[in-house]
Design a protein around this motif. Structure first.
Motif, PDB file in Angstrom:
ATOM      1  N   THR A  74       0.800  -1.223   0.000  1.00 37.49           N
ATOM      2  CA  THR A  74       0.000   0.000   0.000  1.00 37.49           C
ATOM      3  C   THR A  74       0.832   1.273   0.000  1.00 37.49           C
ATOM      4  O   THR A  74       0.294   2.353  -0.140  1.00 37.49           O
ATOM      5  N   THR A  75       2.166   1.144   0.164  1.00 35.51           N
ATOM      6  CA  THR A  75       3.016   2.322   0.306  1.00 35.51           C
ATOM      7  C   THR A  75       4.271   2.201  -0.549  1.00 35.51           C
ATOM      8  O   THR A  75       4.956   1.182  -0.514  1.00 35.51           O
ATOM      9  N   LEU A  76       4.568   3.251  -1.299  1.00 35.85           N
ATOM     10  CA  LEU A  76       5.832   3.290  -2.038  1.00 35.85           C
ATOM     11  C   LEU A  76       6.971   3.445  -1.054  1.00 35.85           C
ATOM     12  O   LEU A  76       6.874   4.237  -0.108  1.00 35.85           O
ATOM     13  N   SER A  77       8.027   2.682  -1.253  1.00 32.12           N
ATOM     14  CA  SER A  77       9.199   2.801  -0.380  1.00 32.12           C
ATOM     15  C   SER A  77      10.453   2.585  -1.217  1.00 32.12           C
ATOM     16  O   SER A  77      10.386   2.132  -2.360  1.00 32.12           O
ATOM     17  N   ASN A  78      11.586   2.898  -0.643  1.00 33.45           N
ATOM     18  CA  ASN A  78      12.849   2.711  -1.348  1.00 33.45           C
ATOM     19  C   ASN A  78      13.378   1.284  -1.225  1.00 33.45           C
ATOM     20  O   ASN A  78      14.449   0.980  -1.729  1.00 33.45           O
ATOM     21  N   ALA A 114       6.382   8.967 -12.466  1.00 34.03           N
ATOM     22  CA  ALA A 114       5.196   8.595 -11.699  1.00 34.03           C
ATOM     23  C   ALA A 114       5.420   7.231 -11.072  1.00 34.03           C
ATOM     24  O   ALA A 114       6.232   6.439 -11.556  1.00 34.03           O
ATOM     25  N   ALA A 115       4.671   6.948 -10.001  1.00 31.65           N
ATOM     26  CA  ALA A 115       4.751   5.643  -9.347  1.00 31.65           C
ATOM     27  C   ALA A 115       3.406   5.329  -8.722  1.00 31.65           C
ATOM     28  O   ALA A 115       2.649   6.239  -8.368  1.00 31.65           O
ATOM     29  N   HIS A 116       3.116   4.031  -8.607  1.00 27.88           N
ATOM     30  CA  HIS A 116       1.826   3.626  -8.059  1.00 27.88           C
ATOM     31  C   HIS A 116       1.954   2.290  -7.331  1.00 27.88           C
ATOM     32  O   HIS A 116       2.319   1.292  -7.941  1.00 27.88           O
ATOM     33  N   PRO A 117       1.641   2.256  -6.017  1.00 25.96           N
ATOM     34  CA  PRO A 117       1.611   0.971  -5.323  1.00 25.96           C
ATOM     35  C   PRO A 117       0.305   0.254  -5.645  1.00 25.96           C
ATOM     36  O   PRO A 117      -0.719   0.898  -5.872  1.00 25.96           O
ATOM     37  N   VAL A 118       0.348  -1.062  -5.691  1.00 20.10           N
ATOM     38  CA  VAL A 118      -0.860  -1.821  -6.026  1.00 20.10           C
ATOM     39  C   VAL A 118      -1.954  -1.574  -4.999  1.00 20.10           C
ATOM     40  O   VAL A 118      -3.121  -1.497  -5.335  1.00 20.10           O
ATOM     41  N   GLY A 119      -1.604  -1.431  -3.728  1.00 24.79           N
ATOM     42  CA  GLY A 119      -2.553  -1.056  -2.685  1.00 24.79           C
ATOM     43  C   GLY A 119      -3.652  -2.057  -2.436  1.00 24.79           C
ATOM     44  O   GLY A 119      -3.626  -3.194  -2.888  1.00 24.79           O
ATOM     45  N   ASP A 120      -4.656  -1.620  -1.682  1.00 24.23           N
ATOM     46  CA  ASP A 120      -5.771  -2.478  -1.314  1.00 24.23           C
ATOM     47  C   ASP A 120      -6.630  -2.852  -2.508  1.00 24.23           C
ATOM     48  O   ASP A 120      -7.240  -3.910  -2.531  1.00 24.23           O
TER      49      ASP A 120
END
Length: 195
Positions: A74-78, A114-120
């Motif tokens: 759910t969260t973009l991280s390094n 741009a970036a996108h987490p797959v999330g819920d």
């Protein structure tokens, strides 16, 4: 004299009828939610691919779309890594490994767009990206200033599925750069959803 309102018996009968109706609808709701998760994930990946292509054309330089896995979906991280089986993605000019949460920049590596987490919305969904042969895994595709695919071994198709009761979708990227979402189960040659 009778007071207004419902009796306890009337209330219990109403609740029982509602419970029976909900129990009958639960399998349909589960399938609908599964289909929604697959559609959300496939649409997100398709949108990311189209954004990468549009940005490459706008800037007139090579831009890449990368599938990345994240420790927390759910969260973009390094702490990200390239993956052919993840629903999270990054559009950048350089490899985003270790910098998926970087701020968008045209000068600072990885030159993130741009970036996108797959999330819920895409949890529990299976993603599998392949080269054009359909068997070799792929995790990246690069578009040139004309919107064409230019890298060796690029993503050519992405299968998004959940389980046997939920509809699967496929995203197809051709060498000319067009991105299309389709249904691999459709066999009619006249149906526009056919892959």
């Amino acid at each position: 004299m009778r007071s207004r309102g419902f009796s306890l018996i009337e209330l219990m009968v109403t609740i029982t009828v509602l419970a029976l109706i909900l129990m009958g609808a639960m399998p349909s709701i589960g399938t609908w939610l599964g289909n929604l998760k697959v559609r959300n994930s496939a649409s997100s990946i398709s949108d990311g691919l189209q954004q990468a292509r549009a940005e490459a054309i706008r800037r007139n330089e090579a831009i890449s779309f990368w599938l990345v896995s994240l420790p927390d979906q759910t969260t973009l991280s390094n702490d990200c890594a390239l993956s052919s089986t993840a629903g999270s993605w990054v559009v950048s000019m350089n490899s985003p490994v270790g910098a998926c949460a970087a701020a968008a920049s045209t000068t600072v590596a990885p030159r993130l767009v741009a970036a996108h987490p797959v999330g819920d919305g895409g949890a529990d969904v299976t993603v599998a990206a392949f080269q054009a042969n359909g068997t070799t895994a792929a995790n990246q595709v690069t578009f040139d200033g004309f919107g064409r695919v230019i890298n060796t071994g690029p993503i050519a198709l992405v299968n998004v599925s959940k389980n046997a009761t939920v509809k699967s979708l496929r995203i197809v990227v051709n060498t000319a750069g067009s991105v299309r979402m389709c249904d691999p189960t459709v066999v009619s040659t006249t149906d526009p959803r056919r892959c």
